[in-house]
Design an enzyme around this catalytic site. Structure first.
Site, short mmCIF file in Angstrom:
data_model
loop_
_atom_site.label_atom_id
_atom_site.label_comp_id
_atom_site.label_asym_id
_atom_site.label_seq_id
_atom_site.Cartn_x
_atom_site.Cartn_y
_atom_site.Cartn_z
CE LYS A 131 37.66 37.49 45.76
NZ LYS A 131 36.26 38.03 44.64
CE1 TYR B 276 39.98 35.78 43.69
CE2 TYR B 276 40.71 34.45 45.75
CZ TYR B 276 39.86 34.68 45.00
OH TYR B 276 38.66 34.19 44.89
P1 NAD Z 1 33.49 31.46 37.97
O1 NAD Z 1 34.62 31.50 37.17
O2 NAD Z 1 32.56 30.05 37.91
O3 NAD Z 1 32.47 32.50 37.88
C1 NAD Z 1 33.03 34.05 37.78
C2 NAD Z 1 32.43 34.66 36.45
O4 NAD Z 1 32.67 35.83 36.56
C3 NAD Z 1 32.63 34.12 35.25
O5 NAD Z 1 31.65 33.56 34.41
C4 NAD Z 1 33.52 35.15 34.48
O6 NAD Z 1 33.25 35.33 32.91
C5 NAD Z 1 33.02 36.16 35.25
N1 NAD Z 1 33.95 37.32 35.03
C6 NAD Z 1 35.05 37.33 35.18
N2 NAD Z 1 35.48 38.65 34.78
C7 NAD Z 1 34.50 39.57 34.66
C8 NAD Z 1 34.40 40.88 34.30
N3 NAD Z 1 35.42 41.65 34.23
N4 NAD Z 1 33.20 41.29 34.11
C9 NAD Z 1 32.11 40.61 34.10
N5 NAD Z 1 32.23 39.23 34.40
C10 NAD Z 1 33.45 38.90 34.66
O7 NAD Z 1 34.08 31.49 39.44
P2 NAD Z 1 33.34 31.32 40.94
O8 NAD Z 1 33.92 30.65 41.64
O9 NAD Z 1 31.75 31.09 40.77
O10 NAD Z 1 33.46 32.70 41.53
C11 NAD Z 1 32.64 33.90 41.69
C12 NAD Z 1 33.09 34.82 42.98
O11 NAD Z 1 33.50 34.00 44.10
C13 NAD Z 1 34.73 35.45 42.43
O12 NAD Z 1 34.61 36.65 42.79
C14 NAD Z 1 35.48 34.56 43.21
O13 NAD Z 1 36.74 35.30 43.49
C15 NAD Z 1 34.81 34.26 44.38
N6 NAD Z 1 35.01 33.00 45.24
C16 NAD Z 1 34.97 31.74 44.98
C17 NAD Z 1 35.43 30.84 45.69
C18 NAD Z 1 35.00 29.41 45.38
O14 NAD Z 1 35.39 28.68 46.12
N7 NAD Z 1 34.53 29.06 44.23
C19 NAD Z 1 35.99 31.15 46.92
C20 NAD Z 1 36.34 32.30 47.22
C21 NAD Z 1 35.82 33.43 46.44
#
Ligand code: NAD
Length: 301
Positions: free
Chosen positions: A167, A163
């Protein structure tokens, strides 16, 4: 201060069925943006698929008086997602690369599949969506692209080698698009968010994930995607009320005279100077970064 509106703009938000993407899509739509709500609808580790998540967000947007269309393709099929925006509204102005999954495990236990799947969703997926939108944005002389990185990529994090690789890769990707797109008003930025979601609920205590609302991140996304924002090539940590910008810092270092061999012992002896941030600089581009080296080459000749 007048409201930041997105009337007549078309955005794709990937992974918009849950968490951060959902919040970004709702905010953009509430400001007049037409939104392709993309979500594969799979599990947090990349298994399965369903149309329910994207459909629900589209229903919520429409119930609030906004315009949205659901898309269920994987970001790996990015061209199909962009095509849906073009078929529906004949333009694409904003791409928010947000879709993501986790396959956390220590590097010792990490399988090639864990590595590849994370690369495919985060890096290849962002590439495929952005690539399909790129020429349309350049031709239109307008585009706003956002990538979603992570503190895990910036700082490293136990159990997240795959990851973190993906990233931080997105940061370099965005930085280059920022350079290549600038003349055509196609701007690109990266956020490293923190928010309570199904990706963080297994890592952080419940009271913290409840408090870290995705809605605290989306205002930055909206601002960076707005036509009046000229920021490009930026990296921002955002969440829980905090909005910050990051930059590279470099020590003054040690400049050895050229024309004679440099021994490992000389490097050892100079280690204090090489690692001392007392007189640090903040190179902003590759030319800037090479300046001391070019100066050293000239002083040799
Ligand atoms: P989440 O799981 O709530 O949402 C992610 C969404 O992406 C899900 O609805 C999933 O179905 C969709 N998804 C996954 N694979 C997919 C694909 N191949 N095609 C289309 N859709 C797909 O997670 P989140 O926390 O809202 O994460 C959103 C982004 O933020 C991600 O890239 C995650 O890595 C990044 N992120 C989140 C955090 C955090 O604190 N939540 C921190 C750092 C980075």
């Amino acid at each position: 201060m007048s409201d930041l509106r997105f009337d007549n703009r078309v955005a794709i938000v990937t992974g918009a069925g849950n968490g951060l993407g959902r919040s970004h899509a709702l905010l953009l739509a509430s400001r007049g943006c037409k939104v392709v709500v993309n979500d594969l609808g799979g599990g947090a580790t990349g298994s399965g698929k369903s149309s329910a998540a994207a459909d629900q967000v589209v229903a919520d947007i429409k119930a609030a008086g906004g315009e949205a269309v659901a898309n269920y393709d994987s970001v790996e099929d990015g061209a199909k997602i962009v095509q849906q925006a073009l078929d529906t509204w004949k333009r694409i102005d904003i791409v928010v690369n947000n879709a993501g999954i986790l396959r956390d495990t220590s590097f010792q236990k990490m399988s090639p599949e864990d590595w590849d799947l994370i690369y495919r969703v985060h890096v290849l997926g962002s590439f495929r969506v952005t690539k399909a939108a790129w020429d349309h944005m350049r031709d239109a002389g307008y585009g706003r692209i956002l990538f979603t990185a992570s503190a895990a990529g910036i700082y490293g994090n136990f159990g997240q080698a795959n990851y973190a690789m993906a990233k931080l890769g997105l940061v370099g990707f965005s930085n280059t698009l920022a350079i290549e797109g600038k003349k055509k008003n196609v701007l690109s930025n990266t956020i490293a968010p923190i928010a309570g979601s199904r990706l963080t609920e297994t890592i952080l205590p419940k009271d913290i994930t409840d408090a870290l609302k995705p809605e605290y991140v989306s205002p930055l996304v909206a601002w960076l995607c707005h036509e009046s924002c000229e920021e490009t090539g930026g990296l921002f940590e955002v969440g829980g009320g905090l909005f910050t910008k990051l930059r590279w810092e470099r020590t003054e270092g040690k400049l050895f005279k050229l024309g004679r061999a440099i021994s490992p012992e000389q490097v050892q002896k100079a280690w204090g100077a090489i690692t001392d941030f007392g007189k640090a600089t903040h190179p902003t581009d590759i030319t800037n970064s090479m300046q001391p080296v070019l100066g050293n080459l000239q002083s040799k000749s």
